[in-house]
Design an enzyme around this catalytic site. Structure first.
Site, PDB file in Angstrom:
ATOM      1  N   ARG A 141      -2.236  42.938 -54.169  1.00  0.00           N
ATOM      2  CA  ARG A 141      -3.552  43.267 -54.721  1.00  0.00           C
ATOM      3  C   ARG A 141      -3.386  43.875 -56.124  1.00  0.00           C
ATOM      4  NH1 ARG A 141      -7.548  46.902 -54.409  1.00  0.00           N
ATOM      5  NH2 ARG A 141      -6.189  48.531 -53.654  1.00  0.00           N
TER       6      ARG A 141
ATOM      7  N   ASN B 220      -6.593  60.850 -63.430  1.00  0.00           N
ATOM      8  CA  ASN B 220      -7.524  60.967 -62.309  1.00  0.00           C
ATOM      9  C   ASN B 220      -8.359  62.229 -62.498  1.00  0.00           C
ATOM     10  OD1 ASN B 220      -8.687  60.409 -59.729  1.00  0.00           O
ATOM     11  ND2 ASN B 220      -7.340  61.945 -58.808  1.00  0.00           N
TER      12      ASN B 220
ATOM     13  N   HIS C 182     -10.476  65.093 -60.179  1.00  0.00           N
ATOM     14  CA  HIS C 182     -10.634  65.592 -58.809  1.00  0.00           C
ATOM     15  C   HIS C 182     -11.579  66.806 -58.822  1.00  0.00           C
ATOM     16  CE1 HIS C 182      -9.760  66.151 -54.636  1.00  0.00           C
ATOM     17  NE2 HIS C 182      -9.611  67.443 -54.862  1.00  0.00           N
TER      18      HIS C 182
ATOM     19  N   MET D  62     -10.940  55.678 -54.574  1.00  0.00           N
ATOM     20  CA  MET D  62     -10.471  56.307 -53.342  1.00  0.00           C
ATOM     21  C   MET D  62      -9.318  55.538 -52.700  1.00  0.00           C
ATOM     22  SD  MET D  62     -12.048  59.039 -53.318  1.00  0.00           S
ATOM     23  CE  MET D  62     -13.553  59.903 -53.731  1.00  0.00           C
TER      24      MET D  62
ATOM     25  N   LYS E 157      -0.779  45.825 -50.632  1.00  0.00           N
ATOM     26  CA  LYS E 157      -1.185  46.597 -51.809  1.00  0.00           C
ATOM     27  C   LYS E 157      -0.490  46.051 -53.060  1.00  0.00           C
ATOM     28  CE  LYS E 157      -1.337  51.230 -51.713  1.00  0.00           C
ATOM     29  NZ  LYS E 157      -2.605  51.807 -52.213  1.00  0.00           N
TER      30      LYS E 157
ATOM     31  N   GLY F 248     -20.232  56.244 -59.365  1.00  0.00           N
ATOM     32  CA  GLY F 248     -19.956  55.885 -60.751  1.00  0.00           C
ATOM     33  C   GLY F 248     -20.547  56.801 -61.803  1.00  0.00           C
TER      34      GLY F 248
END
Ligand code: GAR
Length: 193
Positions: free
Chosen positions: A70, A109, A111, A92, A67, A18
């Site tokens: 969820r 995102n 990376h 992830m 998924k 985090g």
């Protein structure tokens, strides 16, 4: 309504430590982090969220729960909170169509490599092992594939010959903690978020 005081309601999704969550929370950005979505109940990012009084929505994978199911529950929470953009910060999991279709061009995102080079979970180690002279950080919109989608910002980070993996990782994280908030700020200023 005073538009100068308007803060964009956002969600941050994270799975682990985090530090990027914290960099976003600490930066003086015109955003309100309405919720942290986390998929691991023991992830240190949860403690960081508490420190910043950000509510946590725990969404762990469960056998027999798809998924889509969820993500529908996540989406319901995001809608209740009026969330307008999502920042993945070490989340992830592949984001599925339920969330992608609800937030087109509104999910970012980060990376730790110069995509399309070194996608996946080990972007820093893969670049280190490949012995490239430089690697970097990418901020991008997401799509259905892992670490894919249009690049918004990239910054190079040098990889020196006598670096340990830890040295390189620290340098990359330092860059991440600047680049993510700065990119969010620019997108908001440009009216793109
Ligand atoms: C960051 O380095 C981020 O770029 C990476 O996970 C780390 C999370 O660190 N993301 C990916 O590798 C995505 N494929 P943090 O939990 O300390 O923010």
């Amino acid at each position: 309504m005073n538009l100068n005081n308007h803060k964009l309601p956002v969600a941050v999704f994270a799975s682990g430590n985090g530090t990027n969550f914290e960099a976003i929370a600490k930066a003086d950005l015109p955003i309100e982090i309405e919720v942290l979505v986390c998929d691991h109940h023991e992830a240190p990012v949860i403690q960081r969220a508490r420190k910043f009084q950000v509510p946590v929505f725990l969404s762990e994978a469960q056998k027999g729960v798809s998924k889509a199911d969820r993500e529908s529950k996540i989406l319901q929470r995001l809608k209740e909170d009026g969330v307008k953009a999502i920042f993945l910060a070490g989340y992830m999991r592949i984001v599925g169509p339920t969330l992608l279709n609800a937030y087109p061009k509104r999910i970012l995102n980060i990376h730790p490599a110069l995509l399309p080079k070194f996608p996946g979970r080990h972007g820093i180690k893969d670049a280190y092992d490949a012995d490239v002279p430089y690697t970097g950080v990418t901020i991008h919109y997401i799509d259905q594939k892992i670490d894919n989608g249009p690049v918004i910002a990239q910054e190079k980070v040098p990889h020196y010959t006598n670096d340990s993996l830890h040295d390189l990782a620290m340098r990359i994280h330092h860059t991440e903690h600047q680049l993510y908030p700065n990119t969010i700020r620019k997108l908001i200023q440009q009216g793109k978020l």
